[in-house]
Write an enzyme that holds these catalytic residues in place. Structure first.
Site, short mmCIF file in Angstrom:
data_model
loop_
_atom_site.label_atom_id
_atom_site.label_comp_id
_atom_site.label_asym_id
_atom_site.label_seq_id
_atom_site.Cartn_x
_atom_site.Cartn_y
_atom_site.Cartn_z
N ASP A 144 0.87 -1.16 0.00
CA ASP A 144 0.00 0.00 0.00
C ASP A 144 0.92 1.22 0.00
O ASP A 144 2.12 1.11 0.24
CB ASP A 144 -0.91 -0.03 1.23
CG ASP A 144 -1.86 1.14 1.28
OD1 ASP A 144 -2.44 1.50 0.25
OD2 ASP A 144 -2.02 1.72 2.38
N ASP A 178 -0.17 5.09 1.00
CA ASP A 178 -0.42 6.13 2.00
C ASP A 178 -0.38 5.57 3.42
O ASP A 178 -1.06 4.59 3.73
CB ASP A 178 -1.77 6.79 1.74
CG ASP A 178 -1.83 7.43 0.36
OD1 ASP A 178 -0.81 8.00 -0.07
OD2 ASP A 178 -2.89 7.35 -0.29
#
Length: 224
Positions: A7, A9
């Site tokens: 991922d 953020d």
């Protein structure tokens, strides 16, 4: 060969690039400051709470991209990278990514944030593949102006699995092609993909993901 998925953020960077891009547009005076900031903050709070209406959010987030030529957007993004993103990329995150690249793993970022915002960030890490929500263009050509809509399935929650599997298939792979499959994420929104891989890593996890990871005996990593 192994598969390493990240991922973006609050996982590889200690901020939310989507939210920060909205703040950046406010700072440029491109959008109505009070109204846009209020909506930007509201959608971000909904995301963290697990109540985000992703369709409404994407209409909001992609609308400013449809109002400007790509060349102008690119200039803004270069400044966004220089002033907002690059200063917060940590050595720990770079080292984590590099360890997988050096091992010869197939590496990619799987993020709900749109590819216009995230592609330069992923390139800054040297990660070769990006699976992100794709903004649609007026005529379908990748270099044309954006039209404010989404192309295909958004890379969000279960959509991350569908998009990852389509990407793997495009490379002639599936989950069984790898000795191990790893996914690093901070968000409980990513539990579907975390449960799909053989090595889930809760990375800088939010409270609910941390609890879930502890219950499942998953590895927990705090980069920041």
């Amino acid at each position: 060969m192994n598969l390493a998925l990240f991922d973006l953020d609050h996982t590889l960077i200690p901020t939310d690039s989507d939210h920060e891009w909205g703040r950046f547009l406010v700072g440029l005076g491109i959008v109505d400051a009070e109204e846009y900031q209020r909506e930007n903050d509201r959608f971000y709070a909904d995301y963290k709470a697990g109540t985000l209406d992703n369709d409404k959010f994407l209409r909001f987030a992609l609308a400013p991209l449809a109002q400007r030529p790509r060349e102008e957007l690119a200039r803004w993004h270069a400044e966004f990278m220089r002033t907002v993103i690059v200063p917060v990329i940590t050595p720990q995150a770079r080292t984590l990514v590099q360890s997988h690249l050096d091992a010869g793993d197939l590496c990619g970022v799987v993020t709900a944030t749109n590819s216009f915002v995230t592609r330069p960030i992923v390139q800054a890490f040297g990660i070769p593949h990006l699976i992100a929500t794709e903004p649609a263009t007026v005529d379908g050509h990748p270099d044309s102006m954006f039209n404010g809509a989404v192309s295909g399935i958004p890379s969000f929650r279960e959509g991350k699995i569908a998009r990852t599997e389509a990407w793997l298939a495009s490379l002639g792979h599936d989950w069984s092609s790898f000795g191990s499959t790893t996914f690093y994420s901070d968000s409980f929104n990513d539990i579907p993909l975390l449960e799909k891989v053989s090595v889930p890593v809760a990375t800088n996890p939010d409270e609910r993901l941390r609890y879930h990871a502890e219950e499942r005996g998953w590895r927990i990593m705090d980069l920041f």
